[in-house]
Write a protein that holds these residues in place. Structure first.
Motif, PDB file in Angstrom:
ATOM      1  N   GLY A 121      15.657  -3.660  -7.891  1.00 21.58           N
ATOM      2  CA  GLY A 121      14.465  -4.158  -8.553  1.00 21.58           C
ATOM      3  C   GLY A 121      13.676  -5.165  -7.755  1.00 21.58           C
ATOM      4  O   GLY A 121      12.696  -5.747  -8.265  1.00 21.58           O
ATOM      5  N   LYS A 122      14.059  -5.389  -6.497  1.00 22.73           N
ATOM      6  CA  LYS A 122      13.319  -6.329  -5.662  1.00 22.73           C
ATOM      7  C   LYS A 122      12.031  -5.681  -5.160  1.00 22.73           C
ATOM      8  O   LYS A 122      11.986  -4.499  -4.879  1.00 22.73           O
ATOM      9  N   LYS A 123      11.008  -6.476  -5.022  1.00 21.27           N
ATOM     10  CA  LYS A 123       9.721  -5.975  -4.577  1.00 21.27           C
ATOM     11  C   LYS A 123       9.682  -5.925  -3.055  1.00 21.27           C
ATOM     12  O   LYS A 123      10.023  -6.895  -2.383  1.00 21.27           O
ATOM     13  N   ARG A 124       9.276  -4.773  -2.514  1.00 21.58           N
ATOM     14  CA  ARG A 124       9.119  -4.626  -1.064  1.00 21.58           C
ATOM     15  C   ARG A 124       7.758  -3.991  -0.788  1.00 21.58           C
ATOM     16  O   ARG A 124       7.382  -3.003  -1.428  1.00 21.58           O
ATOM     17  N   ASN A 125       7.049  -4.552   0.178  1.00 22.86           N
ATOM     18  CA  ASN A 125       5.731  -4.048   0.561  1.00 22.86           C
ATOM     19  C   ASN A 125       5.774  -3.409   1.944  1.00 22.86           C
ATOM     20  O   ASN A 125       6.772  -3.536   2.680  1.00 22.86           O
ATOM     21  N   PHE A 126       4.704  -2.737   2.306  1.00 23.96           N
ATOM     22  CA  PHE A 126       4.586  -2.175   3.647  1.00 23.96           C
ATOM     23  C   PHE A 126       3.173  -2.413   4.148  1.00 23.96           C
ATOM     24  O   PHE A 126       2.241  -2.699   3.373  1.00 23.96           O
ATOM     25  N   LYS A 127       3.005  -2.249   5.460  1.00 23.99           N
ATOM     26  CA  LYS A 127       1.677  -2.323   6.074  1.00 23.99           C
ATOM     27  C   LYS A 127       1.564  -1.236   7.129  1.00 23.99           C
ATOM     28  O   LYS A 127       2.444  -1.085   7.977  1.00 23.99           O
ATOM     29  N   LEU A 128       0.472  -0.442   7.063  1.00 26.14           N
ATOM     30  CA  LEU A 128       0.204   0.612   8.043  1.00 26.14           C
ATOM     31  C   LEU A 128      -1.115   0.301   8.737  1.00 26.14           C
ATOM     32  O   LEU A 128      -2.131   0.051   8.080  1.00 26.14           O
ATOM     33  N   GLU A 129      -1.093   0.311  10.053  1.00 25.89           N
ATOM     34  CA  GLU A 129      -2.309   0.152  10.849  1.00 25.89           C
ATOM     35  C   GLU A 129      -2.449   1.375  11.760  1.00 25.89           C
ATOM     36  O   GLU A 129      -1.535   1.696  12.525  1.00 25.89           O
ATOM     37  N   THR A 130      -3.585   2.062  11.657  1.00 22.98           N
ATOM     38  CA  THR A 130      -3.789   3.270  12.450  1.00 22.98           C
ATOM     39  C   THR A 130      -5.277   3.567  12.597  1.00 22.98           C
ATOM     40  O   THR A 130      -6.097   3.139  11.773  1.00 22.98           O
ATOM     41  N   ASP A 131      -5.610   4.293  13.666  1.00 22.97           N
ATOM     42  CA  ASP A 131      -6.995   4.739  13.813  1.00 22.97           C
ATOM     43  C   ASP A 131      -7.270   6.005  12.998  1.00 22.97           C
ATOM     44  O   ASP A 131      -8.410   6.441  12.885  1.00 22.97           O
ATOM     45  N   GLY A 132      -6.213   6.599  12.419  1.00 23.30           N
ATOM     46  CA  GLY A 132      -6.383   7.740  11.522  1.00 23.30           C
ATOM     47  C   GLY A 132      -6.587   9.049  12.245  1.00 23.30           C
ATOM     48  O   GLY A 132      -7.092   9.093  13.370  1.00 23.30           O
ATOM     49  N   PRO A 133      -6.203  10.145  11.605  1.00 24.55           N
ATOM     50  CA  PRO A 133      -6.412  11.465  12.204  1.00 24.55           C
ATOM     51  C   PRO A 133      -7.863  11.909  12.096  1.00 24.55           C
ATOM     52  O   PRO A 133      -8.631  11.398  11.287  1.00 24.55           O
ATOM     53  N   VAL A 134      -8.228  12.884  12.934  1.00 23.01           N
ATOM     54  CA  VAL A 134      -9.538  13.525  12.848  1.00 23.01           C
ATOM     55  C   VAL A 134      -9.359  14.838  12.091  1.00 23.01           C
ATOM     56  O   VAL A 134      -8.550  15.680  12.482  1.00 23.01           O
ATOM     57  N   VAL A 135     -10.115  14.997  11.010  1.00 25.02           N
ATOM     58  CA  VAL A 135      -9.960  16.157  10.127  1.00 25.02           C
ATOM     59  C   VAL A 135     -11.264  16.956  10.094  1.00 25.02           C
ATOM     60  O   VAL A 135     -12.326  16.408   9.787  1.00 25.02           O
ATOM     61  N   ILE A 136     -11.180  18.245  10.420  1.00 24.35           N
ATOM     62  CA  ILE A 136     -12.346  19.132  10.435  1.00 24.35           C
ATOM     63  C   ILE A 136     -12.046  20.345   9.545  1.00 24.35           C
ATOM     64  O   ILE A 136     -10.988  20.978   9.682  1.00 24.35           O
ATOM     65  N   LYS A 137     -12.956  20.676   8.652  1.00 25.76           N
ATOM     66  CA  LYS A 137     -12.765  21.842   7.793  1.00 25.76           C
ATOM     67  C   LYS A 137     -12.724  23.123   8.628  1.00 25.76           C
ATOM     68  O   LYS A 137     -13.569  23.334   9.492  1.00 25.76           O
TER      69      LYS A 137
END
Length: 496
Positions: A233-249
């Motif tokens: 029941g302990k609270k745990r957080n996360f952090k994500l840092e990224t330039d992100g993917p490139v998505v094309i239809k």
């Protein structure tokens, strides 16, 4: 010798005679026609029919017009005639990424795989669900990021395990979760998994609100301490840092047609005939080495051959319809994980429980022109009809060649089998995965000139007749007792 000959003749007359008149329509299938189907689909101009590329769309339109020409109807509900458009996107992975959970820091270059994420920094609260089962999902997931193990207790295959991520994502999104972080504990090396699944490519992305913002990560870290805290029941957080993917239809489409049956009752049931029409493209598009003389993977054997059988069946069954209705499905995206057939099963154009059988055709070519190889011959409740169709054209049915390859679960039939529909694969003749098969498998040498068109004609006629015999069968086919897909069958068809 006479004592041996008489039983053989007796067997042929009484076992095969029921199909003699049914062959009339199949005799309309001609060698010049099946050759023309294959020559077009496997031509250099179609550049290997890779999913998402223009050549794949040309092949899809060609098949739609073949279905239309022979009288198959477009199913109700499709926005485009005969085309079930699949919302593929091409994903280019991010170049940078760092995930921090407590003291654990994972880098994109090492133990982190970013499968979906917006660019920038994301922070949030974690919630641990071991498998993301329906029984585990509650309103508590709303606004949180779910930490879970990849796959399920029933999944050992890494491809199947990662495929489950899509279902988990849908279920979590429906309950307001913001992302999923999956812990990889599989038996295959992480670097191999990451190279296969983390290098980008096509994925299906439904255009739902929030879909592009939903985070999907995979990590090579057991997270034992974090999981222990969350379970307390302990609270745990996360952090994500990224330039992100490139998505094309980059959409693609299954091609679907319907031939209505003649029986006033049985016409409400369907025999689904399927063959994948995609292949692997060219050396530049498929990241496969070209030879000194060729860079196009034409895919004559895999699977223009099978598509020719599907078109031929459409012709014969439109000329003389069967009792049950016929559902013609030319699948895209088989070569990238059976995604076309999976999409069809998840988005059927008729109720799934009205599809009573799937006769799939696929293969890597033939090394024995005296047989037809059938994956699942003795499992799906139609061995009599399959054997009769083969024998009608002088071919012997051969059950489950190369069992070490687990071929039953490696083609589009398994998408239908997984939901309970009896679904064998009807393949060109081979007894083992030997050098004669591997010489052309996913190679530029898979050309029309390698085919024996006398054999191709017999195969196409046998496939069409097989479909007819099963469609005219009084009883629904069913899995053999104890088959691993039997429980899914009982659930789909409400069988006790």
């Amino acid at each position: 010798m006479r004592l041996c000959v008489f039983p053989a003749v007796f067997f042929y007359l009484f076992f095969v005679s029921d199909s003699i008149f049914a062959q009339d329509a199949e005799l309309n299938i001609e060698k010049r026609d099946v050759a023309s189907y294959i020559r077009f689909l496997a031509s250099d101009e179609l550049q290997g029919r890779k999913t998402g590329e223009q050549s794949n769309w040309v092949a899809a339109r060609y098949l739609a017009e073949q279905f239309r020409y022979f009288g198959a109807k477009s199913p109700a509900g499709l926005r485009d005639d005969y085309l079930q458009v699949i919302p593929f996107v091409h994903v280019t992975p991010p170049k940078n990424g760092t995930l921090t959970i407590g003291d654990e820091v994972m880098q994109l270059a090492d133990d982190l795989m970013i499968r979906s994420s917006p660019g920038g920094m994301t922070e949030g609260e974690l919630l641990f669900l071991p498998q993301v089962l329906d029984s585990e999902i509650t309103e508590e997931v709303r606004g949180k990021y779910v930490l879970t193990y990849i796959g399920s207790n029933n999944t050992n295959d890494p491809q199947a395990a990662f495929a489950l991520s899509r279902n988990k994502k849908k279920d979590l999104m429906a309950h307001g979760a913001l992302g999923i972080i999956e812990i990889y504990l599989g038996r295959h090396p992480w670097n191999l998994i990451k190279r296969y699944l983390g290098s980008g490519g096509l994925a299906i992305v439904e255009e739902e609100e929030g879909d592009s913002e939903f985070i999907v990560l995979a990590i090579n870290n057991k997270m034992d301490e974090v999981i222990a805290d969350l379970m307390k029941g302990k609270k745990r957080n996360f952090k994500l840092e990224t330039d992100g993917p490139v998505v094309i239809k980059q959409p693609s489409a299954n091609v679907v047609g319907v031939i209505e049956g003649t029986d006033p009752v049985l016409k409400n049931e369907y025999i689904a005939l399927s063959a994948h029409f995609d292949h692997v493209g060219t050396s530049s598009s498929s990241e496969r080495p070209q030879t000194q003389i060729d860079s196009i993977f034409n895919g004559a054997r895999d699977n223009a051959f099978g598509v020719a059988a599907l078109i031929s069946a459409a012709e014969a069954l439109a000329i003389e319809p069967a009792k049950r209705s016929i559902l013609l499905i030319a699948c895209t995206a088989e070569e990238i994980g059976l995604l076309g057939s999976k999409y069809f099963v998840e988005n059927p154009v008729v109720p799934l429980d009205k599809i009573v059988f799937n006769l799939n055709t696929d293969g890597a070519g033939h090394s024995d022109s005296s047989i037809i190889s059938v994956m699942g011959l003795n499992r799906v409740g139609a061995a009599t009809e399959i054997s009769e169709a083969c024998l009608a054209y002088g071919l012997e049915p051969y059950a489950d060649p190369a069992p070490e390859q687990n071929l039953f679960d490696r083609s589009d039939n398994v998408s239908f089998a997984a939901v309970g529909i009896p679904a064998p694969t009807f393949s060109p003749g081979f007894r083992e995965f030997d050098k004669d098969i591997m010489r052309h498998y996913h190679q530029p040498s898979d050309e029309v000139e390698t085919l024996d068109f006398d054999y191709v004609l017999k195969f196409c006629r046998a496939y069409a007749l097989c479909a007819r015999l099963i469609a005219n069968k009084d009883e629904r086919p069913m899995w053999s007792s104890g088959d691993k897909y039997e429980e899914a069958y009982k659930h789909l068809y409400q069988v006790k």
